[in-house]
Motif scaffolding. Structure first.
Motif, PDB file in Angstrom:
ATOM      1  N   TYR A  69       0.828  -1.212   0.000  1.00  0.00           N
ATOM      2  CA  TYR A  69       0.000   0.000   0.000  1.00  0.00           C
ATOM      3  C   TYR A  69       0.859   1.258   0.000  1.00  0.00           C
ATOM      4  N   PHE A  70       1.936   1.237   0.761  1.00  0.00           N
ATOM      5  CA  PHE A  70       2.842   2.384   0.829  1.00  0.00           C
ATOM      6  C   PHE A  70       3.882   2.350  -0.295  1.00  0.00           C
ATOM      7  N   HIS A  71       3.724   1.454  -1.253  1.00  0.00           N
ATOM      8  CA  HIS A  71       4.610   1.342  -2.410  1.00  0.00           C
ATOM      9  C   HIS A  71       6.058   1.066  -2.014  1.00  0.00           C
ATOM     10  N   MET A  72       6.241   0.315  -0.946  1.00  0.00           N
ATOM     11  CA  MET A  72       7.589  -0.030  -0.495  1.00  0.00           C
ATOM     12  C   MET A  72       7.977  -1.443  -0.895  1.00  0.00           C
ATOM     13  N   ARG A 124      14.900  11.084   2.553  1.00  0.00           N
ATOM     14  CA  ARG A 124      13.833  10.710   1.614  1.00  0.00           C
ATOM     15  C   ARG A 124      12.784   9.852   2.310  1.00  0.00           C
ATOM     16  N   PHE A 125      13.212   8.907   3.127  1.00  0.00           N
ATOM     17  CA  PHE A 125      12.296   8.013   3.842  1.00  0.00           C
ATOM     18  C   PHE A 125      11.378   8.812   4.777  1.00  0.00           C
ATOM     19  N   PHE A 126      11.962   9.691   5.588  1.00  0.00           N
ATOM     20  CA  PHE A 126      11.143  10.450   6.534  1.00  0.00           C
ATOM     21  C   PHE A 126      10.269  11.482   5.819  1.00  0.00           C
ATOM     22  N   ASN A 131       5.126  13.605   4.259  1.00  0.00           N
ATOM     23  CA  ASN A 131       4.298  14.082   3.160  1.00  0.00           C
ATOM     24  C   ASN A 131       3.010  13.269   3.052  1.00  0.00           C
ATOM     25  N   TYR A 132       3.122  11.960   3.207  1.00  0.00           N
ATOM     26  CA  TYR A 132       1.942  11.111   3.099  1.00  0.00           C
ATOM     27  C   TYR A 132       0.914  11.453   4.173  1.00  0.00           C
ATOM     28  N   PRO A 146       4.394   7.187  -4.672  1.00  0.00           N
ATOM     29  CA  PRO A 146       5.239   6.000  -4.518  1.00  0.00           C
ATOM     30  C   PRO A 146       6.577   6.335  -3.873  1.00  0.00           C
ATOM     31  N   TYR A 147       7.012   5.486  -2.973  1.00  0.00           N
ATOM     32  CA  TYR A 147       8.311   5.669  -2.330  1.00  0.00           C
ATOM     33  C   TYR A 147       9.413   5.548  -3.365  1.00  0.00           C
TER      34      TYR A 147
END
Length: 175
Positions: A69-72, A124-126, A131-132, A146-147
């Protein structure tokens, strides 16, 4: 090496080859592999093999949905783990998932250290999560970004490789 070992190794190796070559694992490969897993379980355990197949195949789909769902994590990676679960059953696929994530973390850390961009990746991760959650707080219909945005090079690993490493440990009798 048993037929089951050979089939699982073939499935995982074929998926890695496709993933590295095209960035995707073909759905046809997944479907054929699910059928082979179901038939293998029926051959090994009779009618009870259907339950073993279903529990092993559903565990990765249900357990890893949030990462998708989080595109990870890609859908192909989850489907690959589902196929592996169909062959191995729920208990063994859970071990394979855990080992795959450990191998994935080791591989990712190694790549990040070689590329020298640890701070950039953490930022980028945080930023992604910040942002999400801020975007979703004000706009409930907004789709998550997408991550993996395609701008990164080798820092984004093909997760089928760590899955294959987990499968190799299963074949070697580690679990």
């Amino acid at each position: 090496m048993s037929l089951q070992h050979c089939l699982v190794l073939t499935v995982a190796t074929g998926a890695v080859w496709m993933d590295l070559r095209t960035g995707r694992i073909a759905n046809g490969w997944i479907v054929i592999s699910w059928i082979a897993g179901l038939l293998t379980q029926i051959f090994r355990c009779g009618a009870a093999g259907v339950g073993t197949f279903l529990s092993g195949a559903l565990l990765p789909v249900l357990g890893l949905y949030l990462l998708f769902y989080f595109h990870m994590l890609g859908a192909g990676d989850i489907k690959l783990l589902s196929v592996i679960g169909g062959f191995l059953g729920a208990r063994e696929v859970l071990k394979c998932i855990i080992l795959s994530f450990i191998f994935g973390a080791i591989l990712s850390i190694g790549i990040i250290l070689v590329c020298g961009n640890l701070l950039q990746r953490l930022t980028r991760f945080f930023y992604y999560f910040q942002n999400y959650f801020i975007t979703r707080q004000y706009d409930k219909t907004a789709e998550p970004v997408p991550y993996r945005d395609g701008k990164w090079g080798m820092e984004c690993i093909h997760f089928s490789v760590p899955v294959l490493m987990g499968v190799l440990l299963w074949i070697g009798g580690f679990y």
